[in-house]
Design a protein around this motif. Structure first.
Motif, short mmCIF file in Angstrom:
data_model
loop_
_atom_site.label_atom_id
_atom_site.label_comp_id
_atom_site.label_asym_id
_atom_site.label_seq_id
_atom_site.Cartn_x
_atom_site.Cartn_y
_atom_site.Cartn_z
N GLY A 312 0.87 -12.21 -9.75
CA GLY A 312 1.19 -11.63 -11.05
C GLY A 312 2.55 -10.98 -11.09
N ASP A 313 2.88 -10.23 -10.00
CA ASP A 313 4.16 -9.54 -9.90
C ASP A 313 4.52 -8.81 -11.19
OD1 ASP A 313 6.38 -8.67 -8.53
OD2 ASP A 313 7.59 -10.42 -9.03
N SER A 314 3.55 -8.06 -11.71
CA SER A 314 3.73 -7.39 -13.00
C SER A 314 4.50 -6.08 -12.90
CB SER A 314 2.35 -7.12 -13.63
OG SER A 314 1.60 -6.22 -12.82
N GLY A 315 4.63 -5.56 -11.69
CA GLY A 315 5.27 -4.27 -11.52
C GLY A 315 4.32 -3.10 -11.68
N TRP A 316 3.06 -3.39 -12.03
CA TRP A 316 2.09 -2.33 -12.22
C TRP A 316 1.91 -1.50 -10.95
CZ3 TRP A 316 -2.25 -1.08 -9.53
CH2 TRP A 316 -3.10 -0.12 -10.09
N GLN A 317 1.83 -2.17 -9.81
CA GLN A 317 1.53 -1.49 -8.56
C GLN A 317 2.63 -0.50 -8.15
OE1 GLN A 317 0.90 -4.00 -5.05
NE2 GLN A 317 -1.11 -3.04 -4.82
N ASN A 318 3.86 -0.80 -8.57
CA ASN A 318 4.97 0.08 -8.20
C ASN A 318 4.84 1.46 -8.83
OD1 ASN A 318 6.17 -1.98 -6.73
ND2 ASN A 318 7.36 -2.72 -8.47
N THR A 319 4.42 1.51 -10.09
CA THR A 319 4.35 2.79 -10.78
C THR A 319 3.01 3.50 -10.58
OG1 THR A 319 3.66 1.62 -12.80
CG2 THR A 319 6.00 2.13 -12.55
N TRP A 320 2.09 2.85 -9.92
CA TRP A 320 0.80 3.49 -9.64
C TRP A 320 0.60 3.65 -8.13
CZ3 TRP A 320 -2.36 5.88 -13.04
CH2 TRP A 320 -2.16 5.60 -14.40
N THR A 321 0.24 2.59 -7.43
CA THR A 321 -0.12 2.73 -6.02
C THR A 321 1.06 3.18 -5.17
OG1 THR A 321 -1.66 0.88 -6.37
CG2 THR A 321 -1.25 1.57 -4.10
N VAL A 322 2.22 2.54 -5.32
CA VAL A 322 3.37 2.91 -4.51
C VAL A 322 3.78 4.36 -4.78
CG1 VAL A 322 5.80 2.43 -4.06
CG2 VAL A 322 4.19 0.54 -4.33
N PHE A 323 3.75 4.75 -6.03
CA PHE A 323 4.05 6.15 -6.38
C PHE A 323 3.06 7.10 -5.71
CE2 PHE A 323 2.68 9.54 -9.44
CZ PHE A 323 3.68 10.45 -9.13
N TYR A 324 1.78 6.78 -5.78
CA TYR A 324 0.76 7.65 -5.17
C TYR A 324 0.99 7.79 -3.67
CZ TYR A 324 -2.35 7.82 -9.25
OH TYR A 324 -2.90 8.06 -10.48
N TRP A 325 1.19 6.66 -2.99
CA TRP A 325 1.33 6.73 -1.53
C TRP A 325 2.59 7.50 -1.14
CZ3 TRP A 325 -3.15 6.13 -2.16
CH2 TRP A 325 -3.94 5.00 -2.06
N ALA A 326 3.70 7.28 -1.86
CA ALA A 326 4.94 7.99 -1.55
C ALA A 326 4.79 9.48 -1.81
CB ALA A 326 6.09 7.42 -2.38
N TRP A 327 4.15 9.82 -2.91
CA TRP A 327 3.93 11.23 -3.26
C TRP A 327 3.04 11.90 -2.23
CZ3 TRP A 327 -0.26 12.62 -7.33
CH2 TRP A 327 -0.37 14.01 -7.46
N THR A 328 1.93 11.26 -1.89
CA THR A 328 0.98 11.86 -0.98
C THR A 328 1.57 12.06 0.41
OG1 THR A 328 -0.81 10.77 -2.19
CG2 THR A 328 -1.36 11.68 -0.04
N ILE A 329 2.28 11.05 0.91
CA ILE A 329 2.79 11.15 2.28
C ILE A 329 3.93 12.16 2.37
CG2 ILE A 329 4.61 9.37 2.26
CD1 ILE A 329 3.40 8.40 4.95
N SER A 330 4.65 12.39 1.28
CA SER A 330 5.78 13.33 1.34
C SER A 330 5.32 14.76 1.52
CB SER A 330 6.64 13.20 0.07
OG SER A 330 5.90 13.60 -1.07
N TRP A 331 4.14 15.11 1.02
CA TRP A 331 3.66 16.47 1.24
C TRP A 331 2.52 16.53 2.24
CZ3 TRP A 331 -0.76 18.76 -1.79
CH2 TRP A 331 -1.46 17.81 -2.53
N SER A 332 2.31 15.42 2.99
CA SER A 332 1.27 15.41 4.01
C SER A 332 1.53 16.38 5.17
CB SER A 332 1.08 13.99 4.55
OG SER A 332 2.25 13.49 5.16
N PRO A 333 2.81 16.71 5.52
CA PRO A 333 2.98 17.74 6.56
C PRO A 333 2.35 19.08 6.17
CG PRO A 333 5.01 16.52 6.28
CD PRO A 333 4.10 16.07 5.17
N PHE A 334 2.48 19.46 4.91
CA PHE A 334 1.88 20.71 4.43
C PHE A 334 0.36 20.64 4.54
CE2 PHE A 334 0.11 21.92 0.08
CZ PHE A 334 -0.43 23.13 0.51
N THR A 335 -0.23 19.60 3.97
CA THR A 335 -1.68 19.46 4.03
C THR A 335 -2.15 19.23 5.46
OG1 THR A 335 -1.59 18.43 1.84
CG2 THR A 335 -3.64 18.21 3.04
N GLY A 336 -1.36 18.48 6.23
CA GLY A 336 -1.74 18.18 7.61
C GLY A 336 -1.87 19.42 8.48
#
Length: 608
Positions: A312-336
């Motif tokens: 499909g290559d709709s770009g949907w995953q970029n603004t949802w899943t990729v955003f989530y994973w990048a956001w979550t991992i960037s503050w994972s040191p704090f939560t970790g």
């Protein structure tokens, strides 16, 4: 004495200058540079995030799945018996699960509980079924739980396990660089180690800044729904200033106990809101749908874990899943670090099962209740949620529009605003503590002014991303964090190798499990300060090394085949019969059997 050391003394700090000042400089440069060069900064982040999403989105998707599989492997392998520290767990199972909930999902659930399911219900991610249909509802729940289930918590659990192992098994400083000790050795105190910690601090500032930004958008929407305050950048900046001010007061006067009680109270209120929705909404429909959600998630997970929207290559995953994973991992040191601190004394198997299972079960419950309730509202009143949240794109108001369909609307909306405010205030306060801890390299209290600075920095970064960029709102937050998250995925892969290498070194290559004891390590500058204050103290060192006097005893090789299983806190550990050291009453319990010549890397230590 360098310029940074002199500045450190003038400001009355007690931290590592080579980490504190570069990280602070990055935050200040971002804020000032974005305000002064708004168009150029916008163009940079738009271009960089666009390139990353187009070319490296698969790297984010695949990476998180690898993290999850690695954690599951450790839990079921022989390494699952290794205990994270020399002590028993400090918290009961119930208290531990409650704190895990507070660690990373409270604020997330409030923002996305309604917004994500209704978005996917209207626009199915795979574009393989019509929107607003029964099939769309099932796909919406599956994707929502994929985003907030095992994968999200794998991102938190990986660094948390690294912190717990190297902080409490090897007694290294509470820093991301400590996880790289098997590779760097003493160089964790050098420029490369400092660079790793600076990246971790900067990422945490931006990651928490995005969380603050999302919370600000939701608070602004709630206030607008209640009192018509309006939604504008000025109002959002005022909200950020207010939240940061409360957090500053907390870190300045030492309200940790009060904030902890407030956080626990917030969890109780959140659960009460959940029960209210079930009781006053379509109860039977919600209960049945929530139970179905478990099966939907389980059946869809293998496909979603590797889905990259190739055809499909709709770009949907970029603004949802990729955003989530990048956001979550960037503050994972704090939560970790937070998860590591509350998990001290548990085995790796207990850790992985607890950190992955308990919060995920609650996520299934939360999104099941709010997701299926949203579908019922939309089924009975088409456009009630889809029009404002999806068509108009006002994701932040999803929860408040949702609550308009239940009794006591004003009361529940006020409760929701208060919940969001408290969740984000306590998050900023806790993040300030963790960032300061990474900068300092020790867990003891440091001058409050340092935590105040980091708290203000997070508020300033959040305000800048929302108000000083050309994009504004959610789009600006997405662009910045997708770029910031990239180096953390690279670090994540290296982190897996470091954890595995340390486990093989400490627990041996073969079947018996040993537990090595390491001396406490402090950063050189902090060790020098304590030496000047207290005289030489053998309790800590700068060089990572084993506790003295732990050389193995000579033992008859025939004993190597006489293994017996001992149950320790419901977790079995393999030891050798008739080959135990007598314990030193003043030392932690750690007995060694076998010599290197006789057992090679399979030396066996007996923990508590």
């Amino acid at each position: 004495m360098t310029l940074l050391d002199r500045l450190h003394g003038v400001l009355g700090l007690r931290t590592s200058p080579r980490i504190f000042f570069p990280a602070a400089l990055v935050a200040i440069v971002f804020v000032v540079g974005t305000i002064v060069f708004t168009e150029q900064v916008d163009a940079f982040f738009a271009g960089a995030s666009g390139w990353i999403m187009t070319n490296l989105g698969w790297f984010y998707i695949f990476g998180v799945t690898v993290f999850l599989l690695f954690l599951v492997y450790l839990a079921v392998s022989r390494f699952g018996r290794v205990r994270l520290g020399d002590t028993r767990p400090e918290h009961s199972g119930t208290a531990w699960f409650a704190m895990l909930f507070a660690a990373g999902i409270g604020s997330i659930l409030m923002f996305w509980g309604v917004a994500e399911p209704i978005n996917h219900f209207a626009n199915p991610p795979m574009q393989d079924v019509p929107g607003q249909t029964d099939a769309a509802a099932r796909e919406a729940i599956s994707f929502t739980l994929y985003h907030f289930g095992l994968h999200t918590w794998a991102i938190f659990a990986l660094p948390a396990l690294g912190f717990a192992y190297f902080m409490y098994r090897r007694n290294l400083p509470p820093r991301v660089s400590s996880i790289f000790q098997p590779l760097l050795g003493e160089r964790i105190h050098g420029p490369l180690g400092a660079a790793i910690d600076v990246v971790a601090i900067v990422g945490t500032i931006f990651g928490v800044g995005v969380s603050v930004g999302l919370g600000t958008l939701q608070i602004n929407s709630g206030l607008n729904s209640l009192w018509g305050l309006g939604e504008s950048r000025l109002v959002q900046v005022v909200i950020i200033v207010a939240v940061a001010a409360i957090a500053v007061v907390s870190v300045s006067v030492g309200l940790e106990k009060g904030i902890k009680r407030l956080s626990n109270f917030n969890i109780v209120v959140a659960v009460a809101l959940l029960c209210f929705v079930v009781a006053t909404g379509p109860t039977l429909f919600v209960i049945k749908g929530t139970i179905e959600s478990v099966g939907m998630y389980a059946s869809a997970l293998p496909q979603l874990a590797f889905w990259n929207d190739t055809m499909g290559d709709s770009g949907w995953q970029n603004t949802w899943t990729v955003f989530y994973w990048a956001w979550t991992i960037s503050w994972s040191p704090f939560t970790g670090i937070f998860i590591a601190k509350i998990s001290k004394g548990r085995t790796i198997r207990q850790f992985v099962i607890g950190v992955l299972a308990a919060p995920v079960l609650f996520s299934v419950l939360w999104f099941g209740v709010f997701g299926w309730s949203s579908f019922a509202i939309e089924r009975d009143n088409p456009g009630e949620l889809v029009e404002p949240v999806v068509a108009q794109g006002d994701v932040a108001q999803a929860l408040f529009v949702f609550l308009e369909n239940f009794p006591l609307t004003t009361v529940t909306q006020i409760v929701a605003v208060v919940l969001v405010v408290i969740f984000f205030t306590t998050s900023v306060d806790s993040a300030g503590l963790v960032i300061d801890m990474i900068s300092n390299g020790y867990e003891e209290p440091a001058p409050a002014r340092q935590r105040v600075f980091w708290t203000v920095a997070m508020g300033a970064v959040a305000a800048t991303m929302l108000a000083a960029t050309g994009e504004g709102g959610l789009a600006a937050l997405q662009q910045v964090i997708i770029v910031v998250g990239l180096p953390f995925f690279v670090i994540g892969y290296v982190m897996m190798f470091m954890i595995f290498s340390a486990l093989k070194e400490d627990a041996g290559e073969g079947a018996p499990i040993r537990v090595l004891r390491w001396r406490r390590v402090l950063p050189p500058e902090e060790a020098a300060r304590r030496s000047d204050e207290d005289g030489h103290d053998e309790e800590y060192t700068v060089t990572p090394e084993l506790v003295p006097g732990q050389e193995p005893l000579e033992v008859d090789p025939i004993l190597l085949d006489e293994e017996t299983e001992v149950v320790v806190d419901d977790e079995p550990e393999i030891v050798l019969d008739d080959a135990e050291l007598l314990r030193d009453d003043d030392a932690p319990q750690a007995d060694l059997a076998g010599s290197p010549e006789q057992v090679g890397s399979r030396r066996t230590w007996r923990g508590e």
